[in-house]
Scaffold this active site. Structure first.
Site, PDB file in Angstrom:
ATOM      1  N   ASP A   1       0.349  -2.503  12.173  1.00  0.00           N
ATOM      2  CA  ASP A   1       0.741  -2.996  10.927  1.00  0.00           C
ATOM      3  C   ASP A   1       1.272  -4.373  10.902  1.00  0.00           C
ATOM      4  O   ASP A   1       2.017  -4.967  11.521  1.00  0.00           O
ATOM      5  CB  ASP A   1       2.034  -2.083  10.529  1.00  0.00           C
ATOM      6  CG  ASP A   1       2.430  -2.436   9.251  1.00  0.00           C
ATOM      7  OD1 ASP A   1       2.759  -3.831   8.881  1.00  0.00           O
ATOM      8  OD2 ASP A   1       2.667  -1.491   8.445  1.00  0.00           O
TER       9      ASP A   1
ATOM     10  N   ARG B   1       0.809  -1.184  -0.024  1.00  0.00           N
ATOM     11  CA  ARG B   1       0.183  -0.135   0.127  1.00  0.00           C
ATOM     12  C   ARG B   1       0.734   1.323   0.107  1.00  0.00           C
ATOM     13  O   ARG B   1       1.625   1.350   1.001  1.00  0.00           O
ATOM     14  CB  ARG B   1      -0.806  -0.270   1.191  1.00  0.00           C
ATOM     15  CG  ARG B   1      -2.291   0.412   1.138  1.00  0.00           C
ATOM     16  CD  ARG B   1      -3.062   0.321   2.380  1.00  0.00           C
ATOM     17  NE  ARG B   1      -2.574   0.843   3.468  1.00  0.00           N
ATOM     18  CZ  ARG B   1      -3.473   1.019   4.410  1.00  0.00           C
ATOM     19  NH1 ARG B   1      -4.775   1.006   4.132  1.00  0.00           N
ATOM     20  NH2 ARG B   1      -3.007   1.500   5.698  1.00  0.00           N
TER      21      ARG B   1
HETATM   22  C1  PRP Z   1      -1.182  -4.210   4.560  1.00  0.00           C
HETATM   23  C2  PRP Z   1      -1.982  -5.601   4.980  1.00  0.00           C
HETATM   24  C3  PRP Z   1      -2.795  -5.578   3.389  1.00  0.00           C
HETATM   25  C4  PRP Z   1      -3.116  -4.001   3.220  1.00  0.00           C
HETATM   26  C5  PRP Z   1      -4.421  -3.650   3.846  1.00  0.00           C
HETATM   27  O1  PRP Z   1      -0.236  -4.613   3.915  1.00  0.00           O
HETATM   28  O2  PRP Z   1      -1.271  -6.790   5.039  1.00  0.00           O
HETATM   29  O3  PRP Z   1      -2.339  -6.178   2.402  1.00  0.00           O
HETATM   30  O4  PRP Z   1      -2.291  -3.291   4.129  1.00  0.00           O
HETATM   31  O5  PRP Z   1      -4.948  -2.359   3.347  1.00  0.00           O
HETATM   32  P1  PRP Z   1      -5.659  -2.025   2.214  1.00  0.00           P
HETATM   33  O6  PRP Z   1      -7.084  -2.815   2.788  1.00  0.00           O
HETATM   34  O7  PRP Z   1      -5.997  -0.757   2.672  1.00  0.00           O
HETATM   35  O8  PRP Z   1      -5.349  -2.414   1.004  1.00  0.00           O
HETATM   36  P2  PRP Z   1       0.990  -3.622   3.371  1.00  0.00           P
HETATM   37  O9  PRP Z   1       0.599  -2.645   2.238  1.00  0.00           O
HETATM   38  O10 PRP Z   1       1.373  -2.758   4.718  1.00  0.00           O
HETATM   39  O11 PRP Z   1       2.223  -4.407   2.827  1.00  0.00           O
HETATM   40  P3  PRP Z   1       3.207  -5.429   3.668  1.00  0.00           P
HETATM   41  O12 PRP Z   1       2.170  -6.660   4.006  1.00  0.00           O
HETATM   42  O13 PRP Z   1       4.214  -5.703   2.817  1.00  0.00           O
HETATM   43  O14 PRP Z   1       3.403  -4.808   5.172  1.00  0.00           O
HETATM   44  N1  URA Z   2      -2.612  -2.412   7.057  1.00  0.00           N
HETATM   45  C1  URA Z   2      -2.034  -3.030   8.223  1.00  0.00           C
HETATM   46  O1  URA Z   2      -1.266  -3.732   8.524  1.00  0.00           O
HETATM   47  N2  URA Z   2      -2.851  -2.579   9.354  1.00  0.00           N
HETATM   48  C2  URA Z   2      -3.958  -1.704   9.171  1.00  0.00           C
HETATM   49  O2  URA Z   2      -4.468  -1.344  10.284  1.00  0.00           O
HETATM   50  C3  URA Z   2      -4.337  -1.452   7.958  1.00  0.00           C
HETATM   51  C4  URA Z   2      -3.469  -1.675   6.642  1.00  0.00           C
END
Ligand code: PRP
Ligand code: URA
Length: 209
Positions: free
Chosen positions: A200, A104
């Site tokens: 996160d 994201r």
């Molecule tokens: C987080 C989570 C989802 C996403 C959710 O991933 O694991 O994939 O955010 O958010 P959304 O519904 O608003 O799209 P992140 O982008 O932080 O990546 P990561 O898993 O590499 O930490």
């Molecule tokens: N991604 C995460 O990991 N946590 C949140 O709360 C939203 C998006």
């Protein structure tokens, strides 16, 4: 319209409470996510078809049930979805695993796809897309569109925690996709984090910040 199932099982809810706690460290967090994923898999596979076969027990011949061969595919959204894979594979060891890499963008909150690798026969498989968090819904929405573009026909979405905003996006964009959650939380904050949420998920699983 796709159904939303909140798996309100005491073991799932107990473990989710410790997953949420700020004081839970990386090792325990990872173990708990793994356990909850397994418990959720138990529920999500409730409707798998079975058939009767005849077996020999040490005592006699008997008719007994066996899974009738429906092919499953797990599709974790990288990175955080990886934390849920092993817990599910312990119950469904024959499942194939595809990966969709998305992150994201911290400014726009829009998902950016950087990787995709899927089993060659995804159109024949029941796919379970896994990600701990369904926040704005952008990542799961993109991942599901990507799978459908490549022929997937039968998709379920499994997340630990969702915000109502994310659930709405998936219901509108993918009315054919059932959503399985451990909890449906209150809202998103101004940075797109789920409230109360767990923070996160990727950082907590992998000990990054
Ligand atoms: C987080 C989570 C989802 C996403 C959710 O991933 O694991 O994939 O955010 O958010 P959304 O519904 O608003 O799209 P992140 O982008 O932080 O990546 P990561 O898993 O590499 O930490
Ligand atoms: N991604 C995460 O990991 N946590 C949140 O709360 C939203 C998006």
């Amino acid at each position: 319209m796709g159904n939303v199932y909140v798996l309100d099982h005491p073991l799932i809810q107990h473990k989710l409470t410790y997953i949420r706690k700020n004081s839970t460290g990386t090792k325990e967090f990872r173990e708990l996510v793994d356990e909850v994923a397994g418990l959720m898999a138990f529920e999500i596979t409730r409707d798998l078809p079975v058939e009767e076969i005849t077996i020999d027990t040490p005592v006699t011949k008997a008719k007994a049930k066996t899974l009738s061969g429906k092919k499953i595919g797990l599709v974790p959204i990288l990175r955080a979805g990886l934390g849920m894979v092993d817990g599910i594979l312990r119950l469904i060891p024959a499942a194939k695993v595809g990966h969709v890499g998305l992150y994201r963008d911290p400014e726009t909150l829009k998902p950016v796809e950087y990787y995709i690798k899927l089993p060659s026969d995804i159109e024949e498989r029941e796919l379970i897309v896994i990600d701990p968090m369904l926040a704005t819904g952008g990542s799961a929405n993109d991942a599901i569109h990507s799978l459908k573009k490549r022929g997937a026909k039968n998709i379920k979405l499994m997340c630990l925690i969702a915000a109502p905003e994310g659930v709405e996006v998936i219901k509108q964009e993918h009315p054919d996709v059932d959503i399985y959650l451990a909890a449906l939380d209150e809202k998103l904050d101004e940075k797109g984090y789920i409230v109360p949420g767990l923070g996160d998920a990727g950082d907590r699983l992998f000990g990054t910040k």
